[in-house]
Design an enzyme around this catalytic site. Sequence first.
Site, PDB file in Angstrom:
ATOM      1  N   LEU A  86      34.387  -1.248 -34.191  1.00 46.78           N
ATOM      2  CA  LEU A  86      33.887  -2.446 -33.508  1.00 46.78           C
ATOM      3  C   LEU A  86      33.687  -2.261 -32.013  1.00 46.78           C
ATOM      4  CD1 LEU A  86      36.019  -5.139 -35.363  1.00 46.78           C
ATOM      5  CD2 LEU A  86      33.873  -4.086 -36.080  1.00 46.78           C
ATOM      6  N   CYS A  87      33.871  -1.051 -31.518  1.00 43.78           N
ATOM      7  CA  CYS A  87      33.646  -0.751 -30.106  1.00 43.78           C
ATOM      8  C   CYS A  87      32.143  -0.542 -29.892  1.00 43.78           C
ATOM      9  CB  CYS A  87      34.431   0.509 -29.751  1.00 43.78           C
ATOM     10  SG  CYS A  87      34.608   0.813 -28.003  1.00 43.78           S
ATOM     11  N   HIS A  88      31.590  -1.158 -28.864  1.00 43.12           N
ATOM     12  CA  HIS A  88      30.156  -1.038 -28.597  1.00 43.12           C
ATOM     13  C   HIS A  88      29.800   0.361 -28.085  1.00 43.12           C
ATOM     14  CE1 HIS A  88      30.696  -5.398 -28.430  1.00 43.12           C
ATOM     15  NE2 HIS A  88      29.443  -5.468 -28.801  1.00 43.12           N
ATOM     16  N   MET A 119      38.223   0.917 -23.102  1.00 37.36           N
ATOM     17  CA  MET A 119      38.461   1.756 -24.281  1.00 37.36           C
ATOM     18  C   MET A 119      37.980   3.181 -24.038  1.00 37.36           C
ATOM     19  SD  MET A 119      40.213  -0.165 -26.072  1.00 37.36           S
ATOM     20  CE  MET A 119      40.491   1.107 -27.274  1.00 37.36           C
ATOM     21  N   GLU A 120      36.884   3.329 -23.336  1.00 37.42           N
ATOM     22  CA  GLU A 120      36.366   4.662 -23.030  1.00 37.42           C
ATOM     23  C   GLU A 120      37.320   5.413 -22.108  1.00 37.42           C
ATOM     24  OE1 GLU A 120      33.268   2.354 -24.855  1.00 37.42           O
ATOM     25  OE2 GLU A 120      34.654   1.863 -23.241  1.00 37.42           O
ATOM     26  N   ASP A 123      47.242  20.612 -27.827  1.00 35.12           N
ATOM     27  CA  ASP A 123      46.724  21.606 -28.769  1.00 35.12           C
ATOM     28  C   ASP A 123      46.709  23.007 -28.163  1.00 35.12           C
ATOM     29  OD1 ASP A 123      45.425  22.522 -31.202  1.00 35.12           O
ATOM     30  OD2 ASP A 123      43.610  22.673 -29.987  1.00 35.12           O
TER      31      ASP A 123
END
Length: 167
Positions: free
Chosen positions: A84-86, A122-123, A137
């Site tokens: 649902l993130c644009h 969010m980004e 990692d």
Amino acid sequence: MTQKNKAFEQAQFSHVDQQGKAAMVDVTDKLTTQRTAVAKGKITMSAHAFEILVNNQHKKGDVLAVARIAGIQAAKKCSDLIPLCHPLMLSKVQVDFELMGNECAVEIESMCKLSGQTGVEMEALTAVSVAALTLFDMCKAVDPSMVISDIRVVHKQGGKSGTWQAN
């Protein structure tokens, strides 16, 4: 309109439709503004792993350079990862590292910017998260007990809510 639909509209859930199904928020009518978000996080490791990182002696190469690219790429792919993130047309993504010798830690900071109708928090969070995961990692052979922590938004600017700064 049914009584159920009226109650639902009054609740004003942003990510569900009138039937309670997941839905992307409609930002069509939102104003286009300059928006910026800054996020931070940290990865803590052993003194030995930190020394190898600081001296750029990892067998896998320049782990900070790889983590920076991974973070930038992650911000650009955020809508593919978060439901649902644009999808956004980012105009700037920056990922920086601060080596914290007293803690044997690397602080990761990302800044995302655009001119658009929705925020870029969010980004910025995704950039920090993936940069931290990449560091883990690439360094796990030296220290599999590293800890990723404190991922958070520390600043946002733009949009209807204006500027916000973490304490």
